[in-house]
Design a protein around this motif. Sequence first.
Motif, short mmCIF file in Angstrom:
data_model
loop_
_atom_site.label_atom_id
_atom_site.label_comp_id
_atom_site.label_asym_id
_atom_site.label_seq_id
_atom_site.Cartn_x
_atom_site.Cartn_y
_atom_site.Cartn_z
N LEU A 170 32.65 0.69 -48.60
CA LEU A 170 31.94 0.93 -47.34
C LEU A 170 30.72 1.81 -47.57
CD1 LEU A 170 34.92 1.47 -44.88
CD2 LEU A 170 33.37 -0.49 -44.97
N ARG A 171 30.88 2.83 -48.42
CA ARG A 171 29.74 3.72 -48.71
C ARG A 171 28.63 2.95 -49.42
NH1 ARG A 171 33.99 7.15 -50.04
NH2 ARG A 171 33.73 6.76 -52.25
N GLU A 172 29.02 2.11 -50.37
CA GLU A 172 28.01 1.32 -51.10
C GLU A 172 27.28 0.37 -50.15
OE1 GLU A 172 30.20 -0.62 -54.16
OE2 GLU A 172 30.25 1.15 -55.47
N GLU A 173 28.02 -0.26 -49.25
CA GLU A 173 27.40 -1.16 -48.29
C GLU A 173 26.47 -0.40 -47.36
OE1 GLU A 173 30.64 -3.07 -46.38
OE2 GLU A 173 31.07 -4.43 -48.06
N TYR A 174 26.89 0.79 -46.95
CA TYR A 174 26.07 1.62 -46.06
C TYR A 174 24.78 2.06 -46.76
CZ TYR A 174 24.70 5.62 -43.16
OH TYR A 174 24.00 6.50 -42.39
N GLN A 176 23.31 0.59 -49.27
CA GLN A 176 22.46 -0.58 -49.44
C GLN A 176 21.76 -0.94 -48.14
OE1 GLN A 176 21.60 -2.16 -52.21
NE2 GLN A 176 20.28 -3.55 -51.04
N TRP A 177 22.48 -0.85 -47.04
CA TRP A 177 21.89 -1.14 -45.72
C TRP A 177 20.75 -0.16 -45.42
CZ3 TRP A 177 20.88 0.84 -40.91
CH2 TRP A 177 20.66 -0.08 -39.89
N LEU A 178 20.95 1.10 -45.75
CA LEU A 178 19.91 2.10 -45.51
C LEU A 178 18.66 1.82 -46.35
CD1 LEU A 178 21.94 5.44 -45.32
CD2 LEU A 178 20.96 4.14 -43.44
N VAL A 276 27.50 -2.40 -30.65
CA VAL A 276 27.63 -2.83 -32.04
C VAL A 276 27.87 -1.60 -32.91
CG1 VAL A 276 26.18 -4.86 -31.76
CG2 VAL A 276 25.11 -2.68 -32.36
N TYR A 277 28.24 -1.87 -34.16
CA TYR A 277 28.44 -0.77 -35.09
C TYR A 277 27.10 -0.11 -35.42
CZ TYR A 277 33.14 -2.59 -35.81
OH TYR A 277 34.43 -3.00 -35.62
N LEU A 278 27.18 1.13 -35.88
CA LEU A 278 25.95 1.86 -36.18
C LEU A 278 25.11 1.16 -37.24
CD1 LEU A 278 27.31 5.53 -36.20
CD2 LEU A 278 26.00 4.40 -34.41
N VAL A 279 25.78 0.60 -38.26
CA VAL A 279 25.06 -0.11 -39.30
C VAL A 279 25.09 -1.59 -38.94
CG1 VAL A 279 24.92 -0.59 -41.76
CG2 VAL A 279 25.77 1.63 -40.98
N ASP A 280 24.12 -2.01 -38.16
CA ASP A 280 24.10 -3.37 -37.66
C ASP A 280 22.66 -3.76 -37.41
OD1 ASP A 280 24.17 -5.50 -35.43
OD2 ASP A 280 26.25 -5.42 -36.11
N ASP A 281 22.29 -4.99 -37.80
CA ASP A 281 20.91 -5.44 -37.63
C ASP A 281 20.49 -5.49 -36.17
OD1 ASP A 281 20.61 -5.63 -40.33
OD2 ASP A 281 20.90 -7.79 -40.43
#
Length: 413
Positions: A170-174, A176-178, A276-281
């Motif tokens: 989850l941290r890696e995905e977050y 990468q999203w940032l 939506v979730y905080l990390v969402d397009d």
Amino acid sequence: MMSKKRYWLLALAVIAMALIAIGSRRVRIIVVDEFTVADSSVRKWLEEIVEKEKANPYRNNKVVMDIYTTRNSIIAGSYNSRDLPGKIVGLLEVEGGELIIVDNELEGAAAAFEKTGKKVVRINLERIGASFLLEDALRGQKFNSNSYYYKFIDGEWVVSTWEETSGEQLREEYEQWLLEHPDTLELKPAMAPSFVECYDSLTGKNIHPFIKEWKGWSSQLQEYSADSLVNEAIRRIYAEYLDTNKDDSCALFVLPGSIEVRDYSGAYDEYKYEDVYLVDDREWEYMMKASQRYAYTPNIDTDKAVVYITREIQDLLSQYLEVNCRRDGSNSTDWSKWSEINDGRVAELRHYIPVVEGHWEGWHFCTMPWIFAIYLHDDGYIADMRTSWCTGEVVFFPYEMNEEKRILASWEE
């Protein structure tokens, strides 16, 4: 002896329960790959957890578990349902237990599962809506849901934790999203709390001078709260959400040092905020449509002195209470790393500010509601806020006072 009338009533009740049970199920037939465990260490680990799971009251006394993976870890979970996950890549058996492989993302040397080349057909009864089976209700009271974690580190498999497996992914995905969605807005107060640099830690001797300096800095910071429209929005939020029924004996009113404010050109309905979730397009797109975004120091008229909380102040106060202060990056599930709560300090600090333990960890020092952000539209504004130690809401407030506010989203920890 039971009368005929009572006998028929009982029979009808039994038939009705059977119809409900059958009617609340549907048949699902799946055909997936049969897998085997290619790594001896993983097989031994799975055998051990299946043996542990046999203590649970699984239906038909057969252990059934879910298997999730990341690129280098395996997460096994108890499976207390007849319903299968929507996505399944395969099934395997270990020590008579059925393991449902929901995904298989293991890479390289960590790849522990292999297809046998055979297919498995499984017929499954699934719930449709609510289930009224007494068996399910009784089993649910006794079933202990467990999770197990295994990670491939430096060429070998070792028992691990959520933080180092699912949490790592989850941290890696977050992160990468940032990287793909850079944000230059810094949520910090207009004037930094430089006075905290004089305090390596808080003690019984310096807590009172600290609070005095905190009040002085906050009084200066309050002068930056000059936006009447935003201040009126904040006033209304606290007027509607401040718990006046609760005895608040604190001497100080605690506000966040900064909140995000956005300006949008047009009415709320032109943008349609989505839950939506905080990390969402979608959230990103909504944010990027704002004509202006800035950090703002909130303000409110109150008969108490206002102080502002920042990350630096939060950390010092948390360490003062001696709990959940894991600055060394230690495992949060390792209770030996946690300090004891100093009840005397908690009681003393509560004379000044709210002190509430967080649902997951840490402390809440803000006067609730804790406003995170305000989004200004032509016909009203949205408030994103925490309403208690474990709940929060996103609410649209129309400027027309005769119109009802609308709750757009709510959550509970």
